[in-house]
Design a protein around this motif. Structure first.
Motif, mmCIF file in Angstrom:
data_model
loop_
_atom_site.group_PDB
_atom_site.id
_atom_site.type_symbol
_atom_site.label_atom_id
_atom_site.label_comp_id
_atom_site.label_asym_id
_atom_site.label_seq_id
_atom_site.Cartn_x
_atom_site.Cartn_y
_atom_site.Cartn_z
ATOM 1 N N ALA A 225 0.914 -1.259 0.000
ATOM 2 C CA ALA A 225 -0.038 0.115 -0.060
ATOM 3 C C ALA A 225 0.741 1.370 -0.082
ATOM 4 O O ALA A 225 0.566 2.285 -0.765
ATOM 5 N N LEU A 226 1.973 1.311 0.708
ATOM 6 C CA LEU A 226 2.935 2.335 0.867
ATOM 7 C C LEU A 226 3.466 2.534 -0.557
ATOM 8 O O LEU A 226 3.535 3.860 -1.098
ATOM 9 N N ALA A 227 4.031 1.588 -1.093
ATOM 10 C CA ALA A 227 4.734 1.705 -2.517
ATOM 11 C C ALA A 227 3.673 2.305 -3.565
ATOM 12 O O ALA A 227 4.230 3.152 -4.318
ATOM 13 N N ARG A 228 2.475 1.853 -3.470
ATOM 14 C CA ARG A 228 1.566 2.509 -4.399
ATOM 15 C C ARG A 228 1.034 4.041 -4.102
ATOM 16 O O ARG A 228 1.149 4.793 -4.961
ATOM 17 N N ALA A 229 1.392 4.365 -2.861
ATOM 18 C CA ALA A 229 0.994 5.747 -2.410
ATOM 19 C C ALA A 229 2.196 6.685 -2.524
ATOM 20 O O ALA A 229 1.824 7.764 -2.802
ATOM 21 N N LEU A 230 3.179 6.341 -2.437
ATOM 22 C CA LEU A 230 4.491 7.276 -2.103
ATOM 23 C C LEU A 230 4.691 7.757 -3.275
ATOM 24 O O LEU A 230 5.049 9.311 -3.407
ATOM 25 N N PRO A 231 4.513 7.780 -4.394
ATOM 26 C CA PRO A 231 5.141 8.462 -5.716
ATOM 27 C C PRO A 231 4.203 9.637 -5.851
ATOM 28 O O PRO A 231 4.725 10.924 -6.297
ATOM 29 N N GLY A 232 2.890 9.346 -5.299
ATOM 30 C CA GLY A 232 2.000 10.486 -5.380
ATOM 31 C C GLY A 232 2.015 11.507 -4.395
ATOM 32 O O GLY A 232 1.556 12.577 -4.327
ATOM 33 N N LEU A 233 2.971 11.131 -3.146
ATOM 34 C CA LEU A 233 2.778 11.809 -1.881
ATOM 35 C C LEU A 233 3.721 12.814 -1.815
ATOM 36 O O LEU A 233 3.965 13.764 -1.551
#
Length: 283
Positions: A225-233
């Protein structure tokens, strides 16, 4: 008459009988916290009498400690990064190894006056976020936790430390409802494989919230979940610092790399030599 020394000896013997590691140290810690004493008080004033009501209270706490309840749960407090935190049933007890994430973040941003935008995902007691805000006085940080009880406690801890005006705490599932723009994202996610929960030490298994421990079948659900979210954060050039469980570095690094992040390895080790803080950067 019950003295401090008598209680110390009785508690140490009880803890040794129950197989607690370093029983005398545990007994000293209980007396220090329970009576508000220093080590010097215990050594130099050990023969001082303890009031009956205090002795009864301490014996009750000692029975709970001997039964496996952690001292931090008994007192409801824990120190992290030399800051004092109140715990709630929904919050993990902050561990010394998690301070490795703070050390890694400080190394990434040597300018302590930088107006950083910080995000702590799975904030729990707010320990990581508060530690970083204490080191970066011009930063603003957001903490997110799925548990309303944990979010409430984090908010109270940040306020007690004088950091409420530079922080906000939200209830949410990882990065949902969050826009990007963060210079630094930190997280100590649940990373214990579900099948390993039953084999954890009793203090952890019975007294830490399952939500903060269970990382799914392989212990990697939160990292996905973090890997999916981090590029956009993250802003371009922004960093993420994630806590690792034992032996997880390669798997987590692969997830982050597949998401387009540049892993800046090897992971930073804690004092036990375990790879603990993995750093990734948005190119």
């Amino acid at each position: 008459m019950t003295t401090r020394t008598a209680l110390l000896r009785a508690f140490a013997a009880a803890f040794a009988e129950k197989g607690l590691e370093a029983p005398e140290r545990e007994a000293r810690a209980l007396l220090r916290v329970g009576l508000g004493l220093s080590d010097l008080d215990l050594v130099a004033r050990g023969e001082q009498e303890v009031a009956p009501v205090d002795a009864a209270r301490l014996r009750a706490l000692a029975e709970r400690r001997a039964a496996g309840e952690p001292l931090a749960r008994l007192t409801g407090r824990r120190e992290f990064w030399s800051l004092d935190f109140t715990l709630a049933p929904e919050t993990l007890v902050p561990r010394p190894e998690t301070e490795t994430l703070v050390e890694a973040a400080l190394a990434l941003f040597p300018d302590r006056r930088a107006p950083l935008r910080l995000l702590d995902l799975g904030t729990g007691s707010g320990a990581l976020l508060a530690a970083l805000l204490s080191e970066f006085p011009a930063a603003f940080g957001i903490g997110v936790d799925l548990s309303p009880g944990a979010a409430r406690q984090a908010r109270e801890n940040l306020a007690a430390l004088g950091l409420a005006h530079r922080s906000a705490v939200m209830v949410g599932h990882w990065a949902q409802a969050l826009a990007g723009g963060f210079d630094l994202v930190v997280s100590n996610p649940p990373y214990i494989p579900s099948t390993d929960i039953a084999a954890l030490e009793r203090e952890v298994r019975e007294h830490d919230p399952l939500l903060a421990l269970d990382g799914g079948p392989q212990g990697l659900d939160a990292y996905r979940a973090l890997a999916r979210a981090l590029p956009g954060l993250l802003v371009t050039g922004g960093h993420a610092v994630l806590e690792l469980g034992i032996g997880q570095e390669a798997d987590v690094a692969a997830l982050l790399a597949a998401a387009g992040l540049r892993v800046e390895g090897p992971a930073r080790c804690d004092l036990a030599g375990i790879a603990r803080a993995l750093i990734a950067r948005k190119p």
